[in-house]
Scaffold this active site. Structure first.
Site, PDB file in Angstrom:
ATOM      1  N   THR A  61      62.239  36.726 -29.285  1.00 18.16           N
ATOM      2  CA  THR A  61      61.855  36.010 -30.490  1.00 18.16           C
ATOM      3  C   THR A  61      62.620  36.576 -31.672  1.00 18.16           C
ATOM      4  O   THR A  61      63.239  37.641 -31.585  1.00 18.16           O
ATOM      5  CB  THR A  61      60.332  36.103 -30.717  1.00 18.16           C
ATOM      6  OG1 THR A  61      59.956  35.320 -31.853  1.00 18.16           O
ATOM      7  CG2 THR A  61      59.877  37.537 -30.918  1.00 18.16           C
ATOM      8  N   CYS A  62      62.603  35.851 -32.787  1.00 11.48           N
ATOM      9  CA  CYS A  62      63.286  36.306 -34.005  1.00 11.48           C
ATOM     10  C   CYS A  62      62.730  35.496 -35.163  1.00 11.48           C
ATOM     11  O   CYS A  62      61.534  35.226 -35.211  1.00 11.48           O
ATOM     12  CB  CYS A  62      64.806  36.148 -33.870  1.00 11.48           C
ATOM     13  SG  CYS A  62      65.363  34.447 -33.614  1.00 11.48           S
ATOM     14  N   GLY A  63      63.576  35.082 -36.104  1.00 17.68           N
ATOM     15  CA  GLY A  63      63.106  34.280 -37.220  1.00 17.68           C
ATOM     16  C   GLY A  63      62.993  32.806 -36.885  1.00 17.68           C
ATOM     17  O   GLY A  63      61.990  32.167 -37.186  1.00 17.68           O
TER      18      GLY A  63
ATOM     19  N   TRP B  13      59.393  33.223 -35.266  1.00 12.40           N
ATOM     20  CA  TRP B  13      58.499  33.563 -36.365  1.00 12.40           C
ATOM     21  C   TRP B  13      58.309  32.403 -37.344  1.00 12.40           C
ATOM     22  O   TRP B  13      57.282  32.311 -38.017  1.00 12.40           O
ATOM     23  CB  TRP B  13      58.995  34.801 -37.109  1.00 12.40           C
ATOM     24  CG  TRP B  13      57.952  35.370 -38.005  1.00 12.40           C
ATOM     25  CD1 TRP B  13      57.922  35.358 -39.366  1.00 12.40           C
ATOM     26  CD2 TRP B  13      56.730  36.007 -37.593  1.00 12.40           C
ATOM     27  NE1 TRP B  13      56.763  35.948 -39.832  1.00 12.40           N
ATOM     28  CE2 TRP B  13      56.021  36.362 -38.750  1.00 12.40           C
ATOM     29  CE3 TRP B  13      56.176  36.308 -36.340  1.00 12.40           C
ATOM     30  CZ2 TRP B  13      54.786  37.010 -38.713  1.00 12.40           C
ATOM     31  CZ3 TRP B  13      54.950  36.956 -36.296  1.00 12.40           C
ATOM     32  CH2 TRP B  13      54.272  37.297 -37.468  1.00 12.40           C
TER      33      TRP B  13
END
Length: 276
Positions: A231-233, A260
């Site tokens: 996951t990330c932004g 996110w």
């Protein structure tokens, strides 16, 4: 198998008829168009390589194969993806190509900076619309929707032994001490997730670390977990983690598409951890 190619390989194979070079772009595509690897085609993550009108940024296209086949890319094509930042958004296009069913698809190690550092020539590149092929490509491989997941998949991963959720964002964003770049999104992280900022995956020249070093980085965060959800932004730098994990020898890797930008929205009502 490595999913990376170096500058010398690409320079030697750039003019092959079966090689297509894509320049991944995320913001200010004019910079990518004005100076890049000769013959490359812009793959804009603010354009055809994300779903138009989607509520979340950089959502996987509903027809994930379409942007590739429209360029004449098919099963016999070797695709090399780079970006002008180094290795930041190129892996997202690489991951989409794999999800579309392509097998011979790679990321240029070090991206455009490595190409320039090696003294290779640069030139303006083609926009997507200018490069649409008269005859669409044919991808005979099956699509791989299992390479991407949503909130439910993340929840299942958090609840199962041997699984880990790994966040590619900076340590400050993970902790909630740095502001989020998108308005209306909470700071912090998914409870139970680990943090491995994607910037730590590269050496001082911007090349990806050797597999043994990558293995050590992952194991320091996730111990013996073998099933990884990245996951990330907004699902872009999570694909850098996915690339590094495959290079390190992991085989069960998925990317949380909403990342996110979805989990951290107040209306999603998901649990959040923060130092604040």
């Amino acid at each position: 198998m490595s999913y990376l190619v170096d500058v010398s390989w690409l320079a030697d194979n750039l003019r092959r008829d079966d090689v297509v070079v894509l320049c991944a772009s995320m913001g200010n595509p004019k910079k990518s168009l004005s100076n890049g690897i000769p013959g490359a085609i812009l793959a804009d993550l603010e354009g055809p390589f994300s779903e138009a009108g989607a509520e979340l940024p950089h959502t996987v296209p509903a027809d994930v194969a379409a942007p590739f086949t429209r360029l004449g890319i098919g099963q016999e094509t070797t695709v090399v993806v780079y970006d002008r930042f180094g290795v930041m958004c190129g892996p997202r296009v690489w991951w989409l190509a794999r999800a579309a069913g392509l097998d011979s698809v790679f990321v240029l190690d070090g991206g455009l900076p490595a190409w320039v550092e090696a003294g290779q020539e640069t030139a303006p590149i083609r926009n997507f619309d200018e490069a649409i092929a008269e005859q669409p490509g044919v991808i005979r491989g099956s699509e791989r929707p299992e390479l991407l997941t949503g909130i439910t998949g993340v929840q299942h991963a958090l609840a199962r032994s041997g699984h880990a959720v790994v966040d590619a964002r900076s340590s400050g964003r993970f902790a909630g001490t740095e502001p989020e770049p998108r308005d209306g999104v909470h700071g912090g992280h998914i409870p139970g997730s680990a943090n491995l900022p994607y910037t730590r995956l590269f050496d001082e020249r911007g090349l990806m670390l050797p597999p043994t070093d990558l293995q050590r980085l992952f194991r320091a965060q996730i111990d013996d977990a073998q099933h990884l959800t990245m996951t990330c932004g907004s699902g872009v730098s999570a694909c850098v983690l996915a690339l590094a994990a495959l290079e390190a020898g992991y085989t069960d890797v998925v990317v949380y598409d909403g990342s996110w930008a979805e989990w951290g929205r107040p209306d999603m009502a998901q649990p959040i951890e923060s130092v604040r």
